[in-house]
Scaffold this motif. Structure first.
Motif, PDB file in Angstrom:
ATOM      1  N   TRP A 123      38.966  35.494  31.327  1.00 23.66           N
ATOM      2  CA  TRP A 123      40.207  34.740  31.476  1.00 23.66           C
ATOM      3  C   TRP A 123      40.979  34.817  30.161  1.00 23.66           C
ATOM      4  O   TRP A 123      40.477  35.317  29.158  1.00 23.66           O
ATOM      5  N   VAL A 124      42.206  34.305  30.198  1.00 23.37           N
ATOM      6  CA  VAL A 124      43.062  34.289  29.001  1.00 23.37           C
ATOM      7  C   VAL A 124      43.200  32.844  28.544  1.00 23.37           C
ATOM      8  O   VAL A 124      43.502  31.965  29.358  1.00 23.37           O
ATOM      9  N   ASN A 125      42.980  32.595  27.248  1.00 23.91           N
ATOM     10  CA  ASN A 125      43.101  31.211  26.764  1.00 23.91           C
ATOM     11  C   ASN A 125      44.544  30.893  26.367  1.00 23.91           C
ATOM     12  O   ASN A 125      45.440  31.743  26.501  1.00 23.91           O
ATOM     13  N   ASP A 126      44.774  29.689  25.859  1.00 19.65           N
ATOM     14  CA  ASP A 126      46.134  29.248  25.518  1.00 19.65           C
ATOM     15  C   ASP A 126      46.761  30.080  24.406  1.00 19.65           C
ATOM     16  O   ASP A 126      47.984  30.160  24.285  1.00 19.65           O
ATOM     17  N   ASP A 127      45.921  30.715  23.578  1.00 21.01           N
ATOM     18  CA  ASP A 127      46.450  31.559  22.502  1.00 21.01           C
ATOM     19  C   ASP A 127      46.731  32.983  22.960  1.00 21.01           C
ATOM     20  O   ASP A 127      47.125  33.831  22.164  1.00 21.01           O
ATOM     21  N   GLY A 128      46.467  33.270  24.222  1.00 19.19           N
ATOM     22  CA  GLY A 128      46.704  34.615  24.741  1.00 19.19           C
ATOM     23  C   GLY A 128      45.562  35.575  24.476  1.00 19.19           C
ATOM     24  O   GLY A 128      45.736  36.793  24.593  1.00 19.19           O
ATOM     25  N   ASP A 129      44.396  35.061  24.099  1.00 20.14           N
ATOM     26  CA  ASP A 129      43.230  35.928  23.870  1.00 20.14           C
ATOM     27  C   ASP A 129      42.420  36.098  25.154  1.00 20.14           C
ATOM     28  O   ASP A 129      42.344  35.175  25.975  1.00 20.14           O
ATOM     29  N   LEU A 130      41.801  37.264  25.272  1.00 18.54           N
ATOM     30  CA  LEU A 130      40.884  37.496  26.396  1.00 18.54           C
ATOM     31  C   LEU A 130      39.525  36.886  26.054  1.00 18.54           C
ATOM     32  O   LEU A 130      38.967  37.164  24.990  1.00 18.54           O
ATOM     33  N   LEU A 131      39.021  36.057  26.943  1.00 23.52           N
ATOM     34  CA  LEU A 131      37.689  35.484  26.759  1.00 23.52           C
ATOM     35  C   LEU A 131      36.774  35.988  27.865  1.00 23.52           C
ATOM     36  O   LEU A 131      37.212  36.154  29.008  1.00 23.52           O
ATOM     37  N   VAL A 132      35.523  36.201  27.510  1.00 24.39           N
ATOM     38  CA  VAL A 132      34.534  36.658  28.492  1.00 24.39           C
ATOM     39  C   VAL A 132      33.313  35.748  28.405  1.00 24.39           C
ATOM     40  O   VAL A 132      32.802  35.501  27.309  1.00 24.39           O
ATOM     41  N   ASP A 133      32.877  35.278  29.554  1.00 30.35           N
ATOM     42  CA  ASP A 133      31.641  34.487  29.609  1.00 30.35           C
ATOM     43  C   ASP A 133      30.508  35.413  30.043  1.00 30.35           C
ATOM     44  O   ASP A 133      30.394  35.774  31.216  1.00 30.35           O
ATOM     45  N   ARG A 134      29.686  35.796  29.081  1.00 32.57           N
ATOM     46  CA  ARG A 134      28.585  36.742  29.358  1.00 32.57           C
ATOM     47  C   ARG A 134      27.542  36.165  30.305  1.00 32.57           C
ATOM     48  O   ARG A 134      26.771  36.897  30.902  1.00 32.57           O
ATOM     49  N   SER A 135      27.512  34.841  30.401  1.00 31.79           N
ATOM     50  CA  SER A 135      26.461  34.204  31.216  1.00 31.79           C
ATOM     51  C   SER A 135      26.860  34.088  32.685  1.00 31.79           C
ATOM     52  O   SER A 135      26.056  33.642  33.491  1.00 31.79           O
ATOM     53  N   THR A 136      28.105  34.463  33.018  1.00 28.17           N
ATOM     54  CA  THR A 136      28.567  34.255  34.394  1.00 28.17           C
ATOM     55  C   THR A 136      28.978  35.563  35.051  1.00 28.17           C
ATOM     56  O   THR A 136      29.954  36.199  34.629  1.00 28.17           O
ATOM     57  N   ASP A 137      28.220  35.950  36.074  1.00 26.15           N
ATOM     58  CA  ASP A 137      28.596  37.126  36.882  1.00 26.15           C
ATOM     59  C   ASP A 137      29.607  36.688  37.944  1.00 26.15           C
ATOM     60  O   ASP A 137      29.517  35.565  38.465  1.00 26.15           O
ATOM     61  N   ILE A 138      30.521  37.567  38.245  1.00 19.03           N
ATOM     62  CA  ILE A 138      31.509  37.269  39.287  1.00 19.03           C
ATOM     63  C   ILE A 138      31.546  38.428  40.277  1.00 19.03           C
ATOM     64  O   ILE A 138      31.103  39.538  39.950  1.00 19.03           O
ATOM     65  N   PRO A 139      32.075  38.199  41.470  1.00 17.12           N
ATOM     66  CA  PRO A 139      32.236  39.322  42.401  1.00 17.12           C
ATOM     67  C   PRO A 139      33.174  40.370  41.789  1.00 17.12           C
ATOM     68  O   PRO A 139      34.078  40.030  41.007  1.00 17.12           O
ATOM     69  N   ALA A 140      32.955  41.616  42.153  1.00 18.71           N
ATOM     70  CA  ALA A 140      33.772  42.709  41.613  1.00 18.71           C
ATOM     71  C   ALA A 140      35.226  42.587  42.053  1.00 18.71           C
ATOM     72  O   ALA A 140      35.552  41.839  42.981  1.00 18.71           O
ATOM     73  N   MET A 141      36.072  43.293  41.340  1.00 11.89           N
ATOM     74  CA  MET A 141      37.491  43.457  41.673  1.00 11.89           C
ATOM     75  C   MET A 141      38.310  42.193  41.438  1.00 11.89           C
ATOM     76  O   MET A 141      39.307  41.961  42.088  1.00 11.89           O
ATOM     77  N   GLN A 142      37.888  41.369  40.472  1.00 10.80           N
ATOM     78  CA  GLN A 142      38.715  40.214  40.064  1.00 10.80           C
ATOM     79  C   GLN A 142      39.323  40.534  38.709  1.00 10.80           C
ATOM     80  O   GLN A 142      38.701  40.318  37.669  1.00 10.80           O
ATOM     81  N   PHE A 143      40.529  41.065  38.764  1.00 14.96           N
ATOM     82  CA  PHE A 143      41.192  41.541  37.541  1.00 14.96           C
ATOM     83  C   PHE A 143      41.990  40.427  36.887  1.00 14.96           C
ATOM     84  O   PHE A 143      42.494  39.524  37.564  1.00 14.96           O
ATOM     85  N   VAL A 144      42.112  40.533  35.563  1.00 14.38           N
ATOM     86  CA  VAL A 144      42.974  39.611  34.815  1.00 14.38           C
ATOM     87  C   VAL A 144      44.260  40.363  34.519  1.00 14.38           C
ATOM     88  O   VAL A 144      44.239  41.463  33.951  1.00 14.38           O
ATOM     89  N   ARG A 145      45.371  39.771  34.923  1.00 15.25           N
ATOM     90  CA  ARG A 145      46.664  40.418  34.669  1.00 15.25           C
ATOM     91  C   ARG A 145      47.440  39.568  33.665  1.00 15.25           C
ATOM     92  O   ARG A 145      47.550  38.363  33.854  1.00 15.25           O
ATOM     93  N   VAL A 146      47.939  40.213  32.608  1.00 16.14           N
ATOM     94  CA  VAL A 146      48.694  39.455  31.594  1.00 16.14           C
ATOM     95  C   VAL A 146      50.091  40.053  31.435  1.00 16.14           C
ATOM     96  O   VAL A 146      50.337  41.184  31.786  1.00 16.14           O
TER      97      VAL A 146
END
Ligand code: FES
Length: 172
Positions: A149-172
């Motif tokens: 996800w993108v935080n309030d500062d516009g940085d990309l954050l990744v949670d290594r502990s959480t798998d998600i279903p494929a094809m969920q893109f982040v668009r900025v």
């Protein structure tokens, strides 16, 4: 026998004092040991690990169609036509760190040869594959997608502990 009776009162007192001090010393050592074990027992047995959330920085660090390996975090940051996403870089076979092979356009494991797609792609038989899907090798599963996800500062954050279903893109 006669010598025992001759024992001087001062010597007897010194012997008593010596044994009293010896006893006190033993008790003190036992008390310190007990306190140390009690402290270890009462202290929570917790392993403090670093946060699973990785700040991958600004999206413009990642050119279109790029695959960037973050060696320290064990993740890929990928910028595809559809948007940004993150894949685990840890092989699902025995946990080796995989590598991006730009000349082949795939992710490959150096340990036992598993290969994975980095981008959406059709195989020679015309079947479509998602990023992370296994191409070949002993790996039992695809490389999992990680929550991004993108935080309030516009940085990309990744949670290594959480798998998600494929094809969920982040668009900025
Ligand atoms: S650890 Fe990757 S193929 Fe075995």
């Amino acid at each position: 026998m006669a010598e025992e009776e001759k024992t001087e009162p001062g010597n007897d007192l010194n012997r008593r004092q010596f044994f009293a001090k010896l006893g006190l010393g033993s008790l003190s050592i036992a008390a310190v040991g007990t306190a140390a074990f009690s402290y270890q027992y009462l202290e929570p047995n917790v392993l403090y690990e670093p946060s699973p959330v990785v700040n991958a920085g600004k999206p413009d660090r990642y050119p279109l169609d790029s695959v960037t390996l973050d060696v320290n975090s064990g993740i890929y940051i990928i910028h595809s036509q559809e948007g940004y996403f993150s894949l685990s870089a840890v092989c699902t076979h025995l946990g080796c760190l995989t590598a991006w092979k730009p000349e082949q356009g795939i992710i490959a494991c150096p340990c036992h040869g598993s290969k994975f797609y980095a981008f959406e792609q059709a195989d020679p038989g015309g079947k479509d594959h998602k990023p992370g899907d296994k191409i070949e090798g002993p790996a039992p599963k695809s490389l999992p997608w990680k929550r991004m996800w993108v935080n309030d500062d516009g940085d990309l954050l990744v949670d290594r502990s959480t798998d998600i279903p494929a094809m969920q893109f982040v668009r900025v």
